[in-house]
Design an enzyme around this catalytic site. Sequence first.
Site, PDB file in Angstrom:
ATOM      1  N   ASP A  18      16.377 -31.709 -53.120  1.00 22.26           N
ATOM      2  CA  ASP A  18      16.812 -33.086 -52.865  1.00 22.26           C
ATOM      3  C   ASP A  18      15.826 -34.089 -53.458  1.00 22.26           C
ATOM      4  O   ASP A  18      14.642 -33.789 -53.603  1.00 22.26           O
ATOM      5  CB  ASP A  18      16.940 -33.286 -51.340  1.00 22.26           C
ATOM      6  CG  ASP A  18      17.771 -34.509 -51.005  1.00 22.26           C
ATOM      7  OD1 ASP A  18      18.508 -35.013 -51.883  1.00 22.26           O
ATOM      8  OD2 ASP A  18      17.684 -34.978 -49.855  1.00 22.26           O
ATOM      9  N   HIS A  35      18.589 -35.991 -62.352  1.00 25.65           N
ATOM     10  CA  HIS A  35      19.215 -34.658 -62.302  1.00 25.65           C
ATOM     11  C   HIS A  35      18.719 -33.786 -63.465  1.00 25.65           C
ATOM     12  O   HIS A  35      18.505 -32.588 -63.292  1.00 25.65           O
ATOM     13  CB  HIS A  35      20.741 -34.787 -62.330  1.00 25.65           C
ATOM     14  CG  HIS A  35      21.291 -35.452 -61.100  1.00 25.65           C
ATOM     15  ND1 HIS A  35      20.890 -35.105 -59.829  1.00 25.65           N
ATOM     16  CD2 HIS A  35      22.208 -36.450 -60.944  1.00 25.65           C
ATOM     17  CE1 HIS A  35      21.537 -35.863 -58.941  1.00 25.65           C
ATOM     18  NE2 HIS A  35      22.333 -36.680 -59.600  1.00 25.65           N
ATOM     19  N   LEU A 129      13.859 -11.059 -60.483  1.00 20.01           N
ATOM     20  CA  LEU A 129      14.362 -12.039 -59.505  1.00 20.01           C
ATOM     21  C   LEU A 129      15.877 -12.200 -59.590  1.00 20.01           C
ATOM     22  O   LEU A 129      16.448 -12.219 -60.677  1.00 20.01           O
ATOM     23  CB  LEU A 129      13.698 -13.393 -59.816  1.00 20.01           C
ATOM     24  CG  LEU A 129      14.187 -14.602 -59.006  1.00 20.01           C
ATOM     25  CD1 LEU A 129      13.694 -14.528 -57.569  1.00 20.01           C
ATOM     26  CD2 LEU A 129      13.721 -15.909 -59.648  1.00 20.01           C
TER      27      LEU A 129
HETATM   28  C1  IPE Z   1      22.011 -31.688 -50.245  1.00 20.05           C
HETATM   29  O1  IPE Z   1      21.535 -32.907 -50.679  1.00 20.05           O
HETATM   30  C2  IPE Z   1      22.828 -31.037 -51.322  1.00 20.05           C
HETATM   31  C3  IPE Z   1      22.083 -30.576 -52.496  1.00 20.05           C
HETATM   32  C4  IPE Z   1      20.790 -30.600 -52.631  1.00 20.05           C
HETATM   33  C5  IPE Z   1      22.881 -30.023 -53.555  1.00 20.05           C
HETATM   34  P1  IPE Z   1      22.327 -34.259 -50.392  1.00 20.05           P
HETATM   35  O2  IPE Z   1      21.512 -35.360 -50.967  1.00 20.05           O
HETATM   36  O3  IPE Z   1      23.717 -34.157 -50.834  1.00 20.05           O
HETATM   37  O4  IPE Z   1      22.301 -34.309 -48.805  1.00 20.05           O
HETATM   38  P2  IPE Z   1      22.415 -35.541 -47.802  1.00 20.05           P
HETATM   39  O5  IPE Z   1      23.592 -36.354 -48.245  1.00 20.05           O
HETATM   40  O6  IPE Z   1      21.143 -36.309 -47.919  1.00 20.05           O
HETATM   41  O7  IPE Z   1      22.553 -34.912 -46.459  1.00 20.05           O
HETATM   42  C1  IPE Z   2      19.736 -33.733 -55.137  1.00 17.66           C
HETATM   43  O1  IPE Z   2      19.311 -35.015 -55.413  1.00 17.66           O
HETATM   44  C2  IPE Z   2      20.738 -33.237 -56.154  1.00 17.66           C
HETATM   45  C3  IPE Z   2      22.110 -33.167 -55.663  1.00 17.66           C
HETATM   46  C4  IPE Z   2      22.497 -33.411 -54.436  1.00 17.66           C
HETATM   47  C5  IPE Z   2      23.132 -32.797 -56.631  1.00 17.66           C
HETATM   48  P1  IPE Z   2      20.105 -36.285 -54.920  1.00 17.66           P
HETATM   49  O2  IPE Z   2      21.072 -36.689 -55.982  1.00 17.66           O
HETATM   50  O3  IPE Z   2      20.688 -36.074 -53.580  1.00 17.66           O
HETATM   51  O4  IPE Z   2      18.933 -37.352 -54.842  1.00 17.66           O
HETATM   52  P2  IPE Z   2      18.704 -38.461 -53.731  1.00 17.66           P
HETATM   53  O5  IPE Z   2      18.767 -37.787 -52.408  1.00 17.66           O
HETATM   54  O6  IPE Z   2      19.812 -39.463 -53.908  1.00 17.66           O
HETATM   55  O7  IPE Z   2      17.362 -39.029 -54.027  1.00 17.66           O
HETATM   56 MG    MG Z   3      20.036 -36.379 -51.687  1.00 19.46          MG
END
Ligand code: IPE
Ligand code: IPE
Ligand code: MG
Length: 238
Positions: A18, A35, A129
């Site tokens: 995240d 990303h 792995l």
């Molecule tokens: C969880 O992150 C999903 C992934 C890392 C793919 P999100 O950013 O979607 O989760 P929330 O919305 O903060 O719970």
């Molecule tokens: C995690 O990073 C990647 C995915 C959920 C695909 P986020 O896109 O959720 O990044 P934040 O949480 O908005 O910083």
């Molecule tokens: Mg996120």
Amino acid sequence: MVTAESPPVPRHVAVIMDGNGRWARERGLPRAAGHRAGAEAVRESIQGCRDLGIEFLTVYAFSSENWARPKSEIKALMSLLEKFLKDKANELMDWDVRLQAIGRLHDLPESCQNQLHETIEKTSGNKGLTLILALSYGGREEIIDGVKSVLDAVRNGHIDEAMITPEVFSQHLYTRYFPDPDLLIRTSGEMRLSNFLLWQISYAELVVLKKNWPDFRAADLAECVDEYASRHRRFGKL
Ligand code: IPE
Ligand code: IPE
Ligand code: MG
């Protein structure tokens, strides 16, 4: 304290990657740049797992709920996924990494599905792995799919209702080929599970890091594993 129940190195590490968006925002960059940097950080954690002798690494790359994001972001994530699968196939071969995926994979764009299956097939003989991508993955959806699968087995007479135990039910989940994660890592400081591996992490050790995912390095993984080794996993016993 390290006990027989907590070998110093986890067999299976699961990661909620995240903070890509926040990483980009802090740099005045578009979310897609976060990303892209996040995809590179996966490489670091693969290396880290290989160095530490971890057998399974599951990474949460796209959740069931992420389909609710703007179409443009979903498109960027899907093309990044396809590119990752294509570009990294040779590296995965060099590193002896076997690719697997969990989730409702048929929801992915067809070109992504094709590339995914191609890379899974290409790496299927690798013995190092196992890297498991969670794609269009939701823990509740997985449990529902598992319930349907168990019901089918009962209806077809393969098992008797009385035979349904946690072990049997585990065999109806997407993760049936893998052991449960020992260690769950989440980056960017959020203290929640976001529908990730709800069944499988019932006894995982949790580590939350403040860093955003694109800044995650092999050294961070090693630190999380040190933290894991210092835990006393009791599994309800004394
Ligand atoms: C969880 O992150 C999903 C992934 C890392 C793919 P999100 O950013 O979607 O989760 P929330 O919305 O903060 O719970
Ligand atoms: C995690 O990073 C990647 C995915 C959920 C695909 P986020 O896109 O959720 O990044 P934040 O949480 O908005 O910083
Ligand atoms: Mg996120």
